[in-house]
Design an enzyme around this catalytic site. Structure first.
Site, PDB file in Angstrom:
ATOM      1  N   SER A 257       0.860  -1.304   0.079  1.00 20.08           N
ATOM      2  CA  SER A 257      -0.005  -0.053   0.054  1.00 20.08           C
ATOM      3  C   SER A 257       0.767   1.243   0.050  1.00 20.08           C
ATOM      4  O   SER A 257       0.364   2.273   0.048  1.00 20.08           O
ATOM      5  CB  SER A 257      -0.891   0.033   1.155  1.00 20.08           C
ATOM      6  OG  SER A 257       0.001   0.251   2.466  1.00 20.08           O
TER       7      SER A 257
ATOM      8  N   LYS B 199     -24.559   6.367  -9.805  1.00 20.68           N
ATOM      9  CA  LYS B 199     -25.944   7.253  -9.956  1.00 20.68           C
ATOM     10  C   LYS B 199     -26.752   6.549 -10.573  1.00 20.68           C
ATOM     11  O   LYS B 199     -26.432   5.685 -11.401  1.00 20.68           O
ATOM     12  CB  LYS B 199     -25.554   8.753 -10.591  1.00 20.68           C
ATOM     13  CG  LYS B 199     -25.311   8.654 -12.178  1.00 20.68           C
ATOM     14  CD  LYS B 199     -25.428   9.747 -12.841  1.00 20.68           C
ATOM     15  CE  LYS B 199     -25.199   9.799 -14.253  1.00 20.68           C
ATOM     16  NZ  LYS B 199     -26.404   9.659 -15.007  1.00 20.68           N
TER      17      LYS B 199
ATOM     18  N   HIS C 284     -23.260  15.575 -13.287  1.00 17.36           N
ATOM     19  CA  HIS C 284     -22.054  15.953 -14.339  1.00 17.36           C
ATOM     20  C   HIS C 284     -21.482  17.477 -14.104  1.00 17.36           C
ATOM     21  O   HIS C 284     -20.462  17.769 -14.039  1.00 17.36           O
ATOM     22  CB  HIS C 284     -22.050  14.977 -15.753  1.00 17.36           C
ATOM     23  CG  HIS C 284     -22.232  13.810 -15.856  1.00 17.36           C
ATOM     24  ND1 HIS C 284     -21.866  13.117 -14.836  1.00 17.36           N
ATOM     25  CD2 HIS C 284     -22.968  13.084 -16.737  1.00 17.36           C
ATOM     26  CE1 HIS C 284     -22.075  11.749 -15.171  1.00 17.36           C
ATOM     27  NE2 HIS C 284     -22.745  11.784 -16.276  1.00 17.36           N
TER      28      HIS C 284
END
Length: 641
Positions: A111, A297, A389
């Site tokens: 990581s 969405k 958007h």
């Protein structure tokens, strides 16, 4: 109560493992079509003023702008530009079969790589749930749908894998109600994968390696028992991968530092979001690592439904576990917006009402709903495009300088912009709907001709709006948005028109149309990404003739290897816990607070949308709206790169 999972746990794993990475570059060939539209907008407006039919906002119902002779493209172009994911035929050839699926991907990774917030070396197993493309019958006209097309999650994942951005050990799990074997899933996935990056000889080998990591589990979305069965399979893969990884490095199992992290991607109808999150949280969360969820969405239909969804999700997840994805925020030109502004001294001093006359955010598609009308009619163009958007791009554009590039600092500034916006008024909004049209022997259907659209629907397929920000930087500057389907071109761009030069010595050379002398900065988000600045320049010669020229940066010329897809960036960010390009709950609340009153008024008053022909430049009312605020739409100049 939701349990907070720390993404940066310490690890006792002592061996530093190098996982090679390099920049993602994807070569893509796109066709950008331009057209000349030479007409006088003012004369077009005057010519329509004799019409008596008007909607409640005062604009003509059926006024139509002049048509562009080159505004219609062949279906072949759209097939090429919107290459659809696998065409499978299930059941009757007369029916469109739509299914939804979920996928997980498991990683074992170090990581401490790009943008990691963790300082210690930690081993992670990450399960990423990816959408399966909707399945349509082969004969159906699905080639022109915006989503899912060639820019989809599986190609994005494969591109990351191909370029070694993903760890050495990972596996993808699919989950849906449909019965399917691992091999059937792999066969379906293989049809979506292409070597978009280059034509290297090992492409086939890479595909085989990727497909071997894909598995499937069938179950109900609301069944905790089925998710528990999935969890058992996931743990088997985690243990096997971690054991193999340990043996490869130290030749003995490692007792500590094993962090199987899971990332779920919900590409499912919003009405089952909560069921899936509940089952995954209670029965399939990572026991020792973190669990994150990507949500697509629509995030509700209004303030009330969005708030209810957020509260329901937070019963099982913390805010920092929820990644609300808007793929437009992952597009290269949108991400470059802050770089352009904050790292170039030439732009930052100009970024205010003192020098900017108006800002335009333009989105257009050259195709209609084509079988997707059932979904679209429930939301409309305002909810589908403008509220998310375009409004997110506006917030990024207009925000104040953040304290740092940390995700929370950036999102704090975006929220301030959204909360400073003037309430939207109906008189500052135009709605339209495309109607059927014939040209050159080709017939183009109306929105209501789509069999999936209710007869007599008044759902807008086009909208234009003027928005204002009530703060010291932007007071009085109109931010004009417009978005529409079945228009003359496919386009997404940001246009910044600067003020006229006071006391311009050369104004006599421009005549009475001072707009021709206006400097304009254009950021073309798609297609053919570009940045260009329109300036006034002397034409070489003995006379004093001025010309409007472009200083341009064409990405395909400057960066020939191509640009990563937005989903590649967003998936990688979610894996690494980078939230900068994802939407926080208070951002979502502020966005809905702006648009919900307008949407309610449109629906309660049943505002009739102005009709415009399929393939045109949209309703004439949009020109009235721009003229009302002393603005001319920049995309109507006919000057394109």
């Amino acid at each position: 109560m939701a349990t907070r999972i720390n993404p940066c746990s310490s690890s006792s794993f002592k061996h530093d493992v190098h996982i090679p990475t390099r920049r993602i570059t994807i070569a893509s060939s796109r066709t950008y079509r331009t057209s000349k539209w030479v007409s006088q907008i003012s004369s077009g407006i005057h010519a329509k003023r004799h019409l008596e039919l008007k909607s409640s906002n005062g604009y003509p119902l059926n006024a139509v702008p002049l048509q562009d002779a080159a505004s219609y493209s062949s279906y072949a172009y759209l097939q090429k530009d919107n290459l659809f994911l696998p065409y499978l035929q299930w059941g009757s050839a007369q029916n469109v079969v739509k299914t939804l699926m979920s996928f997980w991907i498991m990683f074992i990774r170090k990581s401490s790589d790009r943008r990691s917030h963790c300082t210690s070396t930690e081993r992670e197993a990450i399960y990423l749930r990816i959408r399966k493309p909707r399945v349509y019958s082969q004969h159906n006209s699905c080639r022109r749908l915006r989503r899912p097309c060639k820019e989809e999650n599986f190609p994005a994942l494969f591109a990351l894998f191909y370029e070694d951005w993903l760890p050495e050990n990972f596996a993808v799990f699919g989950y849906a109600r449909t019965k399917m074997t691992d091999e059937e899933l792999r066969d379906m996935i293989s049809k979506t994968l292409t070597c978009r990056i280059d034509k290297s000889a090992n492409c086939g080998d890479k595909m085989d390696q990727f497909l071997k990591r894909c598995f499937y589990h069938s179950g109900q979305y609301s069944s905790e028992e089925h998710f528990a069965e999935l969890d058992k399979k996931l743990k088997e893969k985690e243990v096997r991968s971690i054991l193999n990884f340990s043996l490869a490095v130290s030749y003995q199992p490692v007792a500590g530092g094993k962090l199987p992290n899971r990332l779920f991607y919900l590409s499912i109808p919003p009405n089952i979001f909560v069921d899936v999150v509940r089952c995954a949280s209670l029965r399939a969360s990572s026991a020792s690592g973190w669990t994150r969820v990507i949500v697509e969405k629509p995030f509700g239909r209004d303030s009330q439904s969005s708030g209810e969804l957020t509260r329901s999700l937070k019963k099982y997840l913390n805010e920092d576990q929820i990644f609300r994805i808007d793929h437009y925020l992952g597009k290269e030109l949108v991400e470059n917006l802050s770089v352009l502004r904050f790292s170039n001294l030439v732009f930052e001093p100009l970024w205010s009402r003192n020098y900017i006359r108006n800002v335009q955010l333009i989105f257009s598609e050259d195709f209609g709903t084509e079988g997707r009308g059932g979904y679209f009619d429930n939301y409309g163009i305002i909810r589908d495009i403008m509220q998310n958007h375009l409004l997110q791009i506006l917030a990024l554009f207009a925000m104040e300088t953040p304290v740092s590039l940390d995700a929370e600092d950036i999102r704090n500034e975006k929220v301030k912009v959204l909360r400073s916006m003037r309430p939207l008024q109906l008189e500052d909004v135009i709605v339209g709907q495309y109607k059927g049209h014939s040209k050159g022997g080709q017939s183009y259907p109306a929105y209501t001709d789509d069999p999936t659209v209710p007869k007599g629907s008044i759902t807008p397929t086009f909208a234009a709006a003027a928005l204002f920000i009530n703060n010291a930087r932007w007071d009085g500057v109109p931010f004009l948005m417009k978005a529409g389907k079945a228009l003359h071109t496919r386009r997404a761009e940001i246009r910044v028109q600067f003020r006229h030069v006071p006391g311009n010595l050369y104004k006599r050379n421009f005549g009475t149309d001072l707009d021709k002398a206006t400097n304009e900065l254009v950021l073309r988000v798609q297609p053919d990404e570009a940045i260009f600045l329109k300036i006034n320049n002397k034409v070489p010669g003995l006379g004093m003739k001025l010309d409007r020229s472009d200083l341009n940066l064409l990405y395909r010329a400057r960066y020939p290897r191509g640009i990563p897809d937005a989903y590649e960036r967003l998936l990688l960010d979610a894996i690494e816990g980078e939230r900068r390009l994802f939407i926080r709950s208070d951002e979502l609340d502020a966005a809905w607070a702006l648009f919900t009153p307008l949407l309610k008024e449109l629906e309660e008053k049943k505002i009739i949308p102005e009709l415009y022909p399929y393939g045109s430049r949209g309703p004439v009312g949009a020109h009235y709206l721009a003229a009302k605020h002393n603005v001319r739409w920049g995309d109507l100049s006919g000057e394109e790169l």
